[in-house]
Design a protein around this motif. Structure first.
Motif, PDB file in Angstrom:
ATOM      1  N   ALA A  80       0.834  -1.209   0.000  1.00  0.00           N
ATOM      2  CA  ALA A  80       0.000   0.000   0.000  1.00  0.00           C
ATOM      3  C   ALA A  80       0.864   1.252   0.000  1.00  0.00           C
ATOM      4  CB  ALA A  80      -0.929  -0.006   1.212  1.00  0.00           C
ATOM      5  N   GLY A  81       2.011   1.189   0.687  1.00  0.00           N
ATOM      6  CA  GLY A  81       2.935   2.309   0.622  1.00  0.00           C
ATOM      7  C   GLY A  81       3.435   2.546  -0.784  1.00  0.00           C
ATOM      8  N   GLY A  82       3.796   1.442  -1.482  1.00  0.00           N
ATOM      9  CA  GLY A  82       4.194   1.591  -2.879  1.00  0.00           C
ATOM     10  C   GLY A  82       3.083   2.143  -3.744  1.00  0.00           C
ATOM     11  N   SER A  83       1.843   1.827  -3.404  1.00  0.00           N
ATOM     12  CA  SER A  83       0.707   2.353  -4.157  1.00  0.00           C
ATOM     13  C   SER A  83       0.445   3.824  -3.834  1.00  0.00           C
ATOM     14  CB  SER A  83      -0.544   1.537  -3.829  1.00  0.00           C
ATOM     15  OG  SER A  83      -0.324   0.165  -4.042  1.00  0.00           O
ATOM     16  N   ALA A  84       0.705   4.217  -2.589  1.00  0.00           N
ATOM     17  CA  ALA A  84       0.464   5.607  -2.204  1.00  0.00           C
ATOM     18  C   ALA A  84       1.480   6.546  -2.840  1.00  0.00           C
ATOM     19  CB  ALA A  84       0.516   5.737  -0.679  1.00  0.00           C
ATOM     20  N   GLY A  85       2.650   6.024  -3.213  1.00  0.00           N
ATOM     21  CA  GLY A  85       3.661   6.879  -3.831  1.00  0.00           C
ATOM     22  C   GLY A  85       3.162   7.592  -5.072  1.00  0.00           C
ATOM     23  N   PRO A  86       2.657   6.860  -6.078  1.00  0.00           N
ATOM     24  CA  PRO A  86       2.103   7.559  -7.250  1.00  0.00           C
ATOM     25  C   PRO A  86       0.935   8.467  -6.913  1.00  0.00           C
ATOM     26  CG  PRO A  86       2.498   5.242  -7.725  1.00  0.00           C
ATOM     27  CD  PRO A  86       2.715   5.417  -6.253  1.00  0.00           C
ATOM     28  N   LEU A  87       0.099   8.050  -5.956  1.00  0.00           N
ATOM     29  CA  LEU A  87      -1.046   8.875  -5.564  1.00  0.00           C
ATOM     30  C   LEU A  87      -0.602  10.252  -5.091  1.00  0.00           C
ATOM     31  CD1 LEU A  87      -4.051   9.224  -4.740  1.00  0.00           C
ATOM     32  CD2 LEU A  87      -3.462   8.147  -2.570  1.00  0.00           C
ATOM     33  N   LEU A  88       0.508  10.314  -4.347  1.00  0.00           N
ATOM     34  CA  LEU A  88       0.971  11.579  -3.786  1.00  0.00           C
ATOM     35  C   LEU A  88       1.936  12.314  -4.722  1.00  0.00           C
ATOM     36  CD1 LEU A  88       1.595  10.370  -0.127  1.00  0.00           C
ATOM     37  CD2 LEU A  88      -0.389  11.618  -1.001  1.00  0.00           C
ATOM     38  N   MET A  89       2.814  11.544  -5.393  1.00  0.00           N
ATOM     39  CA  MET A  89       3.896  12.190  -6.135  1.00  0.00           C
ATOM     40  C   MET A  89       3.520  12.556  -7.565  1.00  0.00           C
ATOM     41  SD  MET A  89       7.107   9.985  -4.619  1.00  0.00           S
ATOM     42  CE  MET A  89       8.335  10.895  -5.543  1.00  0.00           C
ATOM     43  N   ALA A  90       2.581  11.817  -8.181  1.00  0.00           N
ATOM     44  CA  ALA A  90       2.203  12.146  -9.557  1.00  0.00           C
ATOM     45  C   ALA A  90       1.591  13.548  -9.660  1.00  0.00           C
ATOM     46  CB  ALA A  90       1.251  11.084 -10.111  1.00  0.00           C
ATOM     47  N   PRO A  91       0.611  13.923  -8.811  1.00  0.00           N
ATOM     48  CA  PRO A  91       0.116  15.300  -8.890  1.00  0.00           C
ATOM     49  C   PRO A  91       1.191  16.338  -8.570  1.00  0.00           C
ATOM     50  CG  PRO A  91      -1.418  13.930  -7.663  1.00  0.00           C
ATOM     51  CD  PRO A  91      -0.171  13.127  -7.831  1.00  0.00           C
ATOM     52  N   LEU A  92       2.106  15.998  -7.637  1.00  0.00           N
ATOM     53  CA  LEU A  92       3.185  16.928  -7.305  1.00  0.00           C
ATOM     54  C   LEU A  92       4.079  17.172  -8.520  1.00  0.00           C
ATOM     55  CD1 LEU A  92       4.930  18.534  -5.274  1.00  0.00           C
ATOM     56  CD2 LEU A  92       6.071  16.360  -4.718  1.00  0.00           C
ATOM     57  N   VAL A  93       4.502  16.084  -9.180  1.00  0.00           N
ATOM     58  CA  VAL A  93       5.372  16.232 -10.364  1.00  0.00           C
ATOM     59  C   VAL A  93       4.628  16.937 -11.482  1.00  0.00           C
ATOM     60  CG1 VAL A  93       6.582  14.917 -12.146  1.00  0.00           C
ATOM     61  CG2 VAL A  93       6.806  14.259  -9.748  1.00  0.00           C
ATOM     62  N   GLN A  94       3.346  16.607 -11.673  1.00  0.00           N
ATOM     63  CA  GLN A  94       2.554  17.271 -12.706  1.00  0.00           C
ATOM     64  C   GLN A  94       2.449  18.771 -12.429  1.00  0.00           C
ATOM     65  OE1 GLN A  94       0.358  15.293 -15.282  1.00  0.00           O
ATOM     66  NE2 GLN A  94       0.898  17.246 -16.184  1.00  0.00           N
ATOM     67  N   GLY A  95       2.206  19.126 -11.171  1.00  0.00           N
ATOM     68  CA  GLY A  95       2.087  20.537 -10.831  1.00  0.00           C
ATOM     69  C   GLY A  95       3.395  21.290 -10.979  1.00  0.00           C
ATOM     70  N   VAL A  96       4.507  20.708 -10.519  1.00  0.00           N
ATOM     71  CA  VAL A  96       5.804  21.381 -10.640  1.00  0.00           C
ATOM     72  C   VAL A  96       6.207  21.501 -12.106  1.00  0.00           C
ATOM     73  CG1 VAL A  96       8.258  21.231 -10.063  1.00  0.00           C
ATOM     74  CG2 VAL A  96       6.534  20.647  -8.347  1.00  0.00           C
TER      75      VAL A  96
ATOM     76  N   GLY B 232       4.173  21.787 -14.664  1.00  0.00           N
ATOM     77  CA  GLY B 232       3.372  22.838 -15.282  1.00  0.00           C
ATOM     78  C   GLY B 232       3.763  24.237 -14.863  1.00  0.00           C
ATOM     79  N   SER B 233       4.231  24.393 -13.625  1.00  0.00           N
ATOM     80  CA  SER B 233       4.526  25.740 -13.124  1.00  0.00           C
ATOM     81  C   SER B 233       5.993  26.141 -13.280  1.00  0.00           C
ATOM     82  CB  SER B 233       4.144  25.831 -11.645  1.00  0.00           C
ATOM     83  OG  SER B 233       4.878  24.874 -10.884  1.00  0.00           O
ATOM     84  N   ALA B 234       6.921  25.178 -13.122  1.00  0.00           N
ATOM     85  CA  ALA B 234       8.344  25.525 -13.145  1.00  0.00           C
ATOM     86  C   ALA B 234       9.149  24.741 -14.163  1.00  0.00           C
ATOM     87  CB  ALA B 234       8.949  25.310 -11.751  1.00  0.00           C
ATOM     88  N   GLY B 235       8.545  23.773 -14.868  1.00  0.00           N
ATOM     89  CA  GLY B 235       9.267  23.034 -15.900  1.00  0.00           C
ATOM     90  C   GLY B 235       9.721  21.663 -15.415  1.00  0.00           C
ATOM     91  N   TRP B 236      10.075  20.820 -16.383  1.00  0.00           N
ATOM     92  CA  TRP B 236      10.422  19.436 -16.067  1.00  0.00           C
ATOM     93  C   TRP B 236      11.747  19.321 -15.321  1.00  0.00           C
ATOM     94  CZ3 TRP B 236      14.600  16.549 -17.865  1.00  0.00           C
ATOM     95  CH2 TRP B 236      15.397  17.160 -18.846  1.00  0.00           C
ATOM     96  N   VAL B 237      12.657  20.283 -15.514  1.00  0.00           N
ATOM     97  CA  VAL B 237      13.935  20.233 -14.795  1.00  0.00           C
ATOM     98  C   VAL B 237      13.698  20.404 -13.295  1.00  0.00           C
ATOM     99  CG1 VAL B 237      16.170  21.357 -14.481  1.00  0.00           C
ATOM    100  CG2 VAL B 237      15.243  21.045 -16.783  1.00  0.00           C
ATOM    101  N   ALA B 238      12.848  21.356 -12.920  1.00  0.00           N
ATOM    102  CA  ALA B 238      12.530  21.547 -11.503  1.00  0.00           C
ATOM    103  C   ALA B 238      11.840  20.307 -10.931  1.00  0.00           C
ATOM    104  CB  ALA B 238      11.639  22.780 -11.327  1.00  0.00           C
ATOM    105  N   ALA B 239      10.967  19.682 -11.713  1.00  0.00           N
ATOM    106  CA  ALA B 239      10.304  18.465 -11.237  1.00  0.00           C
ATOM    107  C   ALA B 239      11.313  17.340 -11.010  1.00  0.00           C
ATOM    108  CB  ALA B 239       9.246  18.027 -12.243  1.00  0.00           C
ATOM    109  N   THR B 240      12.304  17.250 -11.877  1.00  0.00           N
ATOM    110  CA  THR B 240      13.346  16.231 -11.705  1.00  0.00           C
ATOM    111  C   THR B 240      14.147  16.480 -10.431  1.00  0.00           C
ATOM    112  OG1 THR B 240      13.506  15.998 -14.107  1.00  0.00           O
ATOM    113  CG2 THR B 240      15.331  15.138 -12.802  1.00  0.00           C
ATOM    114  N   LEU B 241      14.466  17.728 -10.145  1.00  0.00           N
ATOM    115  CA  LEU B 241      15.215  18.046  -8.926  1.00  0.00           C
ATOM    116  C   LEU B 241      14.382  17.769  -7.670  1.00  0.00           C
ATOM    117  CD1 LEU B 241      17.004  21.347 -10.036  1.00  0.00           C
ATOM    118  CD2 LEU B 241      17.936  19.012  -9.951  1.00  0.00           C
ATOM    119  N   VAL B 242      13.070  17.957  -7.758  1.00  0.00           N
ATOM    120  CA  VAL B 242      12.201  17.609  -6.629  1.00  0.00           C
ATOM    121  C   VAL B 242      12.263  16.109  -6.361  1.00  0.00           C
ATOM    122  CG1 VAL B 242       9.785  17.456  -5.902  1.00  0.00           C
ATOM    123  CG2 VAL B 242      10.652  19.581  -6.865  1.00  0.00           C
TER     124      VAL B 242
END
Length: 469
Positions: free
Chosen positions: A209-225, A227-237
């Protein structure tokens, strides 16, 4: 008239004072013991003794008030393993959101980038038997800490790559270090060695379930970063999010095992060969290949599938989050069911549901609702295969070489992931659609059901344990 002189009292000796002090201390201990329900013996002056309630009551008290270390240590380890798997699986899933901007930035083409991602999937699997063997022999603490540090460094290198060879090398490096930081085999192997047999299914479900929660939490975070700051910033996050592996590794420090937890036994060649040739191990590992093909295709190419369906790109992050939430539910339910249902039958049912879900998705007209419903059903079956698969491999291991056997299973899983990630890119490059891969997904589901139905438990017969030569 003179007053009578008081009679001088003899001062008590040191021995007498010590005796009275011991009697008072024993009385206090008896009162404290009575308050907490424990049975104590009387002192030299005959303190009252509570009536013995028998072995059944003593056993009940041990269940209701087990030692703190026995309760907290294994479940703290389970929690740490769940968080680690959430970080690594969330990062691996979120890289699918970066393929399109990475293609735009590098101009390498989707087929080339898909091959690099597929090579990373293969390297993730190839590293797991080695990581599991090292963890069985030396303990997982240093491996997890070093893996987290190197994973952060290699992820930060991704925006600097130029060319297909460099991109492939970075994806491979991220996969190998990610396997050391928090792979399924490493974490589930450690959990199965610490948690008592009756609760291993539930523990595996929590970690999954922890492995399943990872995409649930991190996918919107990466998508948001992105969209707002670019894919390089998302990679550094993502690179920064690998660093918590260092403090979390401390939960895996060795402790004295409980009496009902099987000890770790060093590998020997004869036993390893017998386990790898076990019919049950071959069948369950072959079915795990199918799981790898499915999971890698979904996580890598669903953003592309969503784009071909005419849905907005931001919808991909929502789909991954919905699938991740369903993954959490499916993993926990599978962990509970694994304690009551035969693992082979449970795996057959999960693969059957997965194949039917893909067929229904292809037959249903394209819409946002249908796509989200597909994400829910696929999510319920995706990580849910881990608890029954781990249960079967644990039975085959019988306390010997569990980390290595889980690593071999994950290597075959990632071999399937290699073909799943690569096939999606090849299909789009050749035909502009994913139809051929969807049909392969359905056919592989049927094969996995047949493999799992071929599993036959031999009742109470225990696996053969070979003695070292």
């Amino acid at each position: 008239m003179s007053l009578p002189r008081p009679i001088a009292r003899e001062r008590p000796s040191d021995a007498a004072r010590a005796s009275r002090h011991a009697a008072r201390k024993q009385t206090r201990n008896n009162r404290c013991a009575a308050r907490h329900g424990r049975i104590t013996g009387g002192g030299q002056h005959g303190s009252t003794r509570r009536q013995d309630m028998g072995p059944a009551a003593a056993s009940w008290r041990s269940i209701m008030r087990p030692s703190l270390s026995r309760v907290t240590a294994p479940w703290a380890l389970v929690a740490a393993a769940a968080v680690l798997l959430a970080l690594t699986m969330g990062a691996r899933t979120s890289f699918g959101l970066l393929l399109s901007p990475l293609n735009t930035a590098t101009g390498l083409g989707l087929a080339t980038i898909s091959f690099a991602a597929a090579a990373g999937q293969l390297a993730w699997g190839a590293a797991q038997p080695v990581v599991g063997m090292l963890a069985d022999r030396h303990g997982p603490v240093r491996i997890i800490a070093a893996g987290g540090l190197l994973l952060a460094a290699s992820t930060a290198l991704l925006p600097l790559v130029q060319g297909a060879a460099a991109l492939t090398a970075v994806f491979v490096l991220m996969a190998v270090t990610g396997a050391a930081a928090g792979s399924n085999a490493l974490l589930l192997g450690a959990v199965n060695q610490r948690v008592d047999h009756a609760r291993r299914g539930l523990a595996a479900g929590i970690v999954s379930a922890g492995g399943s929660a990872g995409p649930l939490l991190m996918a919107p975070l990466v998508q948001g970063v992105t969209g707002s700051a670019g894919w390089v910033a998302a990679t550094l996050v993502l690179a920064v999010l690998a660093l918590p592996a260092l403090p979390l590794s401390r939960a895996f420090a060795p402790r004295r095992p409980a009496a009902d937890v099987a000890p770790v036994v060093a590998a020997d060649a004869r036993r390893v060969r017998a386990q790898l040739r076990d019919r049950r191990f071959i069948l369950v590992t072959a079915s795990f290949f199918v799981c790898g093909f499915h999971v890698a295709f979904f996580t890598t190419h669903m953003p592309g599938v969503i784009a071909l369906c005419g849905l907005p790109m931001g919808f991909a992050g929502l789909w991954l989050a919905v699938a991740g939430l369903a993954n959490v539910v499916g993993s926990l339910a599978a962990g509970v069911a694994a304690q009551r249902v035969a693992p082979g039958a449970m795996l057959a049912a999960l693969y059957a549901v997965r194949g039917l879900t893909i067929a229904l998705f292809l037959a249903t007209p394209t819409s946002a609702g249908a796509t989200l419903a597909f994400g829910v059903l696929i999510g319920l079956t995706q990580m849910a295969v881990l608890p029954p698969t781990t249960a079967l491999v644990s039975r085959i291991a019988a306390g010997h070489n569990l980390g290595m056997l889980l690593g071999v299973s994950m290597m075959i899983h990632q071999l399937g992931a290699f073909f799943g990630a690569w096939a999606g890119g090849l299909a789009v490059a050749a035909t502009g659609a994913y139809d051929a891969v969807w049909l392969a997904d359905i056919a592989l589901s049927v094969i996995a059901v047949a493999l799992c139905l071929a599993l036959r438990e031999r009742g109470a017969q225990r696996p053969q344990v070979l003695q070292p030569a």
